[in-house]
Design an enzyme around this catalytic site. Structure first.
Site, PDB file in Angstrom:
ATOM      1  N   CYS A  81     149.546  80.374   5.164  1.00  0.00           N
ATOM      2  CA  CYS A  81     150.611  81.387   4.791  1.00  0.00           C
ATOM      3  C   CYS A  81     151.260  82.276   3.901  1.00  0.00           C
ATOM      4  CB  CYS A  81     151.530  81.550   5.996  1.00  0.00           C
ATOM      5  SG  CYS A  81     152.607  82.640   6.772  1.00  0.00           S
ATOM      6  N   HIS A 206     148.433  80.248  11.002  1.00  0.00           N
ATOM      7  CA  HIS A 206     149.196  78.742  10.672  1.00  0.00           C
ATOM      8  C   HIS A 206     147.735  78.155  11.412  1.00  0.00           C
ATOM      9  CE1 HIS A 206     152.788  79.106   8.825  1.00  0.00           C
ATOM     10  NE2 HIS A 206     152.953  80.374   9.543  1.00  0.00           N
ATOM     11  N   GLU A 208     148.267  75.043  12.379  1.00  0.00           N
ATOM     12  CA  GLU A 208     148.527  74.070  12.669  1.00  0.00           C
ATOM     13  C   GLU A 208     149.366  74.668  13.902  1.00  0.00           C
ATOM     14  OE1 GLU A 208     149.542  75.754   9.974  1.00  0.00           O
ATOM     15  OE2 GLU A 208     152.014  75.518  10.309  1.00  0.00           O
ATOM     16  N   ASP A 268     163.673  76.004  30.767  1.00  0.00           N
ATOM     17  CA  ASP A 268     165.393  75.566  30.150  1.00  0.00           C
ATOM     18  C   ASP A 268     165.921  73.904  30.245  1.00  0.00           C
ATOM     19  OD1 ASP A 268     165.000  78.514  30.692  1.00  0.00           O
ATOM     20  OD2 ASP A 268     165.882  78.379  32.569  1.00  0.00           O
ATOM     21  N   ASP A 428     170.754  88.051  27.415  1.00  0.00           N
ATOM     22  CA  ASP A 428     170.996  87.376  28.892  1.00  0.00           C
ATOM     23  C   ASP A 428     171.558  88.679  29.477  1.00  0.00           C
ATOM     24  OD1 ASP A 428     169.868  84.607  28.795  1.00  0.00           O
ATOM     25  OD2 ASP A 428     171.937  84.405  27.701  1.00  0.00           O
TER      26      ASP A 428
HETATM   27  O1  1PR Z   1     174.089  80.204  24.222  1.00  0.00           O
HETATM   28  O2  1PR Z   1     172.550  79.885  21.692  1.00  0.00           O
HETATM   29  O3  1PR Z   1     173.846  78.397  23.224  1.00  0.00           O
HETATM   30  O4  1PR Z   1     171.480  79.204  23.956  1.00  0.00           O
HETATM   31  C1  1PR Z   1     171.668  79.038  25.896  1.00  0.00           C
HETATM   32  C2  1PR Z   1     169.859  79.842  25.915  1.00  0.00           C
HETATM   33  O5  1PR Z   1     169.695  79.071  26.984  1.00  0.00           O
HETATM   34  C3  1PR Z   1     170.190  80.908  25.941  1.00  0.00           C
HETATM   35  O6  1PR Z   1     169.518  81.289  24.916  1.00  0.00           O
HETATM   36  C4  1PR Z   1     170.037  81.208  28.056  1.00  0.00           C
HETATM   37  O7  1PR Z   1     169.508  82.445  28.143  1.00  0.00           O
HETATM   38  C5  1PR Z   1     169.881  80.379  28.123  1.00  0.00           C
HETATM   39  N1  1PR Z   1     170.340  79.874  29.841  1.00  0.00           N
HETATM   40  C6  1PR Z   1     171.675  79.601  29.629  1.00  0.00           C
HETATM   41  N2  1PR Z   1     172.452  78.951  30.636  1.00  0.00           N
HETATM   42  C7  1PR Z   1     171.321  79.118  32.287  1.00  0.00           C
HETATM   43  C8  1PR Z   1     170.731  79.668  33.310  1.00  0.00           C
HETATM   44  O8  1PR Z   1     170.082  79.276  33.827  1.00  0.00           O
HETATM   45  N3  1PR Z   1     171.819  78.590  33.381  1.00  0.00           N
HETATM   46  N4  1PR Z   1     168.733  79.709  31.359  1.00  0.00           N
HETATM   47  C9  1PR Z   1     169.586  79.933  29.963  1.00  0.00           C
HETATM   48  C10 1PR Z   1     167.907  80.919  31.051  1.00  0.00           C
HETATM   49  C11 1PR Z   1     166.535  82.817  30.851  1.00  0.00           C
HETATM   50  C12 1PR Z   1     164.805  82.056  31.104  1.00  0.00           C
HETATM   51  C13 1PR Z   1     164.100  81.559  31.888  1.00  0.00           C
HETATM   52  C14 1PR Z   1     163.900  83.288  32.287  1.00  0.00           C
HETATM   53  C15 1PR Z   1     162.299  83.082  33.588  1.00  0.00           C
HETATM   54  N5  1PR Z   1     167.086  80.795  31.130  1.00  0.00           N
HETATM   55  O9  1PR Z   1     164.701  81.065  29.798  1.00  0.00           O
HETATM   56  O10 1PR Z   1     163.174  80.871  31.974  1.00  0.00           O
HETATM   57  O11 1PR Z   1     164.372  84.356  33.073  1.00  0.00           O
HETATM   58  O12 1PR Z   1     162.588  82.760  33.916  1.00  0.00           O
HETATM   59  P1  1PR Z   1     161.886  83.234  35.368  1.00  0.00           P
HETATM   60  O13 1PR Z   1     160.642  83.194  34.982  1.00  0.00           O
HETATM   61  O14 1PR Z   1     161.828  81.877  37.006  1.00  0.00           O
HETATM   62  O15 1PR Z   1     162.282  84.434  36.496  1.00  0.00           O
HETATM   63  P2  1PR Z   1     172.953  79.883  23.370  1.00  0.00           P
END
Ligand code: 1PR
Length: 583
Positions: A81, A206, A208, A268, A428
Site C-alpha cells: 500500500c 493489501h 493480507e 450485530d 441509522d
Molecule cells: O452508535 O457508534 O455506538 O454504534 C452502534 C452501532 O450499532 C450503530 O452502527 C447502529 O447501526 C448499530 N445498532 C444499534 N442498535 C442496533 C439494533 O439492531 N438494536 N443495529 C443496531 C444496527 C443495522 C445493520 C443490520 C442491517 C441489515 N443493525 O447492522 O445488520 O440493518 O439487517 P438485515 O439485512 O437483516 O435487514 P454507536
C-alpha cells in the site's frame, strides 16, 4: 520457523498482516530501529494512511538510508500500500515530501469522474485486478510465456485495494526500466497494482486482506518465488482477461469502474441475558423475541459465524457492538477478543462499530478519547472503525459551527491518524412523512423527497431523520446533513442502514440510497432489508451504490453469501471468485 522482518513505524493496525505471515509458515521479527534493518534478510514495509505522514515518520526516524542500503545490497524488500507508494518519487498527497525515488513517477489522486461524465467514489475501496496481462509487452510473456505467474498473481483473481492516490501506468514506460508491472483499472485510470524488479516487490493492494489470492502472494514473496510455473488458471465464474487490453479500455462487463460488487456480512453483537456475547438480529432494531419472556435472539457465536461467511466468499465482515452506548468498549474485552480471534482466520477486511466516542474509563476515572478506543480496535485486528451516534453529534456541532469541524471529533482525529479509509460512518435513519414539503418551511431545512413508498395515511413526501443510541433517540438532523458533514470532516465510507427496512426482507430502501449517493463522493454501503439474492441485484442496478450488506438472511440460514454471489454472477455482474489457500 523461517523469519521475516516487519517495519511497523505507525503504531498500528497490522495484526492481520502478522496473522497472514504466520499462516504462510513464517515468523515475524520486528524492526525497532534503523540498526535492525542491517541484520534483516527479508523486509516487509506495510503502510496505511497519508503518504506525507508515513514518509516523514520514516525519514525522521532515520529509516530511509537504511532501506536504501538494504535494497542496494540486493536483499528482498516488499512494500504494501503506502509501502508501494514509498518507492516512487513523490505524491500529490504531500507534494513537499519526497519518496525513495526508485521509480521516477509521481502519484496522483483519483478523479471523481470519468471522461464520459460517469462518477466514481474516492477513496477507491474494493476488489480489483493485479494483472500482468494488460499489455502486449507484458513481462509475463517476456519471461517465458503466459503460463508464468509473477509472485503468485493470477489475472483472474481479485485483490483488495483501498486508496485515493495511485501510480499512473503508461504502457511500456516502467517495463523499459526493467520493472514487471501488474495493473488494475479504476474508471478510466489504469494504475500500478503490483510492481517488482530484482529484489524489490510491492503491491498497492493489501495481500493480507485479499483472501487466498493475497496469501499466495505473501507466500511467494517469503519463499522467494518471483516467477512460478503455476498456471494462470481461469477461476470458476470468471474469464481470464484478454491478453491484450488497450490502456484504459473496459475489460470486464458488469463491474463498477473495474471493481467487483462487494458483498458484506454484518454481525450485530451484544451480550444476551445469560451474559454471553452473541450474534443477534431483530427487526427495526428490536432484537428481542416476540414471544413471552422476550429474550435477546441468539443466532450464533460471532467468531464462528464470521469464519463461516469468509469461507462462503464474503468480501468483508462487519461487527457492530450494538449495546456499547450503554457499555464501555474499553472494558469490553470479549469484543476485542472476538476481533483478535477472527483476524487469525478471516483474511478480508474487518470493520468494527459501537461505542467509538470520547468517554471516561469507569475503572480508572480517566478520560479516553475516541481515537484511543479506535486504536484498541485497530490493534486487535480491525481495518476500519464504524462510528454511529458520535457522528450524529459531531455533525450537529459542525452545522452549528457554520459548517466547520472543530478538529476534535472522533471522525476528524481517527481520520487524521489512520486515513479516511479507516473511518466508516454508520447511519441509522428513520423515515419522517409529511403531506406537503411546505410543512417544514420555517423550520430546519430538511431535504424532502417525493416517495413511491407512501405511508398508511397516503403521505407521499418524506425526509430521513438521523437517530442515535441504536435508533432510540431521533434527532433534528437529516441524512443529507449528516453524510455531507461527515464527508467534510474526513469520513471515508458511509454504512447506510434504514431502520424502517431493517429485518423486513423487503429489499433495500432505494430512494434513500440514491439520495445519499447523490450528495457524497465517498463510497456508500447499502444496508437493511436484504431478504433474497435478487435484492442485491436490484440495489446494484438501480442505484450506483458501492457495496451491499446483509445480515438476517444469512444468519437465519435462508441464503448463503455464495448464493448471492452466484446470483449476481449469473445476472452479469462482476463478483470476486472464491479461492482456497493451502500453505
Ligand atoms: O452508535 O457508534 O455506538 O454504534 C452502534 C452501532 O450499532 C450503530 O452502527 C447502529 O447501526 C448499530 N445498532 C444499534 N442498535 C442496533 C439494533 O439492531 N438494536 N443495529 C443496531 C444496527 C443495522 C445493520 C443490520 C442491517 C441489515 N443493525 O447492522 O445488520 O440493518 O439487517 P438485515 O439485512 O437483516 O435487514 P454507536
Amino acid at each position: 520457523m523461517p523469519k521475516v522482518h516487519l517495519l511497523d513505524y505507525v503504531a498500528g493496525n497490522i495484526r492481520s498482516l502478522v496473522n497472514a505471515i504466520e499462516k504462510c509458515g513464517y515468523e515475524v521479527e520486528w524492526i525497532k530501529s534503523p540498526e535492525d534493518v542491517k541484520t534483516a534478510d527479508k523486509i516487509i514495509l506495510p503502510g496505511v494512511g497519508h503518504f506525507g505522514h508515513c514518509l516523514k515518520s520514516l525519514s525522521d526516524a532515520g529509516y530511509l538510508p537504511a532501506i536504501h542500503d538494504h535494497i542496494s545490497a540486493g536483499k528482498p524488500f516488499f512494500g504494501i500500500c503506502v509501502g508501494l507508494q514509498a518507492l516512487f518519487s513523490g505524491s500529490e498527497e504531500a507534494p513537499s515530501v519526497p519518496g525513495l525515488d526508485l521509480i521516477s513517477t509521481s502519484l496522483r489522486r483519483f478523479s471523481p469522474s470519468n471522461a464520459d461524465g460517469s462518477r466514481k467514489s474516492v477513496p477507491c475501496i474494493g476488489w480489483n485486478d493485479a494483472s500482468t496481462l494488460h499489455h502486449e509487452s507484458s513481462s509475463a510473456k517476456d519471461e517465458g510465456g503466459l503460463g508464468k505467474s509473477f509472485y503468485g498473481l493470477n489475472p483472474s483473481s481479485k485483490y483488495y485495494y483501498v486508496h485515493s492516490y495511485f501510480a499512473p501506468y503508461a504502457p511500456g514506460h516502467l517495463e523499459s526500466q526493467g520493472w514487471t508491472v501488474a495493473t488494475a483499472r479504476y474508471g478510466d485510470e489504469r494504475y500500478v497494482g503490483a510492481i517488482g524488479r530484482e529484489n524489490i516487490f510491492a503491491t498497492q493492494f493489501h495481500p493480507e486482506k485479499s483472501g487466498a489470492a493475497g496469501l499466495r502472494v505473501i507466500k511467494a514473496f517469503l519463499d522467494g518465488g518471483m516467477w512460478s510455473d503455476a498456471l494462470l488458471t481461469s477461476l470458476p465464474g470468471t474469464n481470464l482477461p484478454p491478453s491484450f487490453v488497450a490502456n484504459g479500455a473496459s475489460s470486464s462487463g458488469g463491474s463498477m469502474n473495474g471493481l467487483t460488487r462487494r458483498i458484506i456480512a454484518c454481525l450485530d453483537v451484544r451480550t444476551n441475558d445469560a451474559g454471553d456475547l452473541v450474534v443477534t438480529k431483530g427487526d427495526q432494531y428490536d432484537v428481542r423475541e416476540k414471544s413471552e419472556g422476550g429474550n435477546v435472539r441468539n443466532l450464533g457465536k460471532p467468531v464462528d459465524m464470521a469464519r463461516k461467511y469468509y469461507t462462503q466468499g464474503a468480501d468483508e465482515v462487519t461487527f457492530l457492538n450494538i449495546t456499547s452506548f450503554r457499555d464501555c468498549p474499553i472494558t469490553d474485552l470479549p469484543m476485542l477478543e472476538i476481533l483478535r480471534r477472527t483476524s487469525e482466520t478471516v483474511f478480508v477486511p474487518l470493520t468494527i462499530g459501537g461505542g467509538i466516542r470520547d468517554m471516561v474509563d469507569p475503572a480508572t476515572g480517566k478520560e479516553v478519547s475516541a481515537l484511543d478506543v479506535a486504536k484498541l480496535y485497530f490493534a486487535s485486528g480491525a481495518d476500519k472503525v464504524s462510528i454511529g451516534s458520535d457522528a450524529v453529534l459531531a455533525a450537529e456541532e459542525y452545522w452549528a459551527n457554520g459548517g466547520r469541524g472543530n478538529g476534535k471529533s472522533g471522525i476528524e482525529t481517527i481520520s487524521a491518524a489512520y486515513g479516511a479509509q479507516a473511518v466508516v460512518v454508520s447511519v441509522d435513519p428513520k423515515r419522517v412523512y409529511v403531506s406537503d414539503p411546505s410543512e417544514l418551511e420555517g423550520k430546519k431545512k430538511h431535504r424532502v423527497i417525493k416517495t413511491g413508498d407512501k405511508d398508511e395515511q397516503g403521505r407521499e413526501y418524506v425526509w430521513f431523520a438521523c437517530t442515535i443510541k441504536g435508533g432510540r433517540e431521533v434527532r433534528d438532523l437529516d441524512v443529507v446533513q449528516l453524510v455531507t458533514a461527515c464527508e467534510a470532516m474526513g469520513a471515508g465510507e458511509i454504512l447506510l442502514n434504514a431502520i424502517d427496512r431493517d429485518g423486513s426482507n423487503r429489499g433495500y430502501d432505494l430512494e434513500l440510497i440514491a439520495l445519499v449517493k447523490s450528495v457524497v463522493n465517498i463510497p456508500v454501503i447499502a444496508s437493511s432489508g436484504a431478504g433474497r439474492p435478487a435484492h442485491f441485484d436490484e440495489v446494484f442496478r438501480q442505484t450506483d451504490v458501492d457495496a451491499a450488506l446483509g445480515a438476517g438472511m444469512f444468519h437465519r440460514g435462508e441464503y448463503t453469501v455464495a448464493q448471492v454471489k452466484e446470483h449476481l454472477g449469473q445476472a452479469g455482474l462482476l463478483v470476486r471468485p472464491f479461492e482456497e489457500f493451502e500453505p
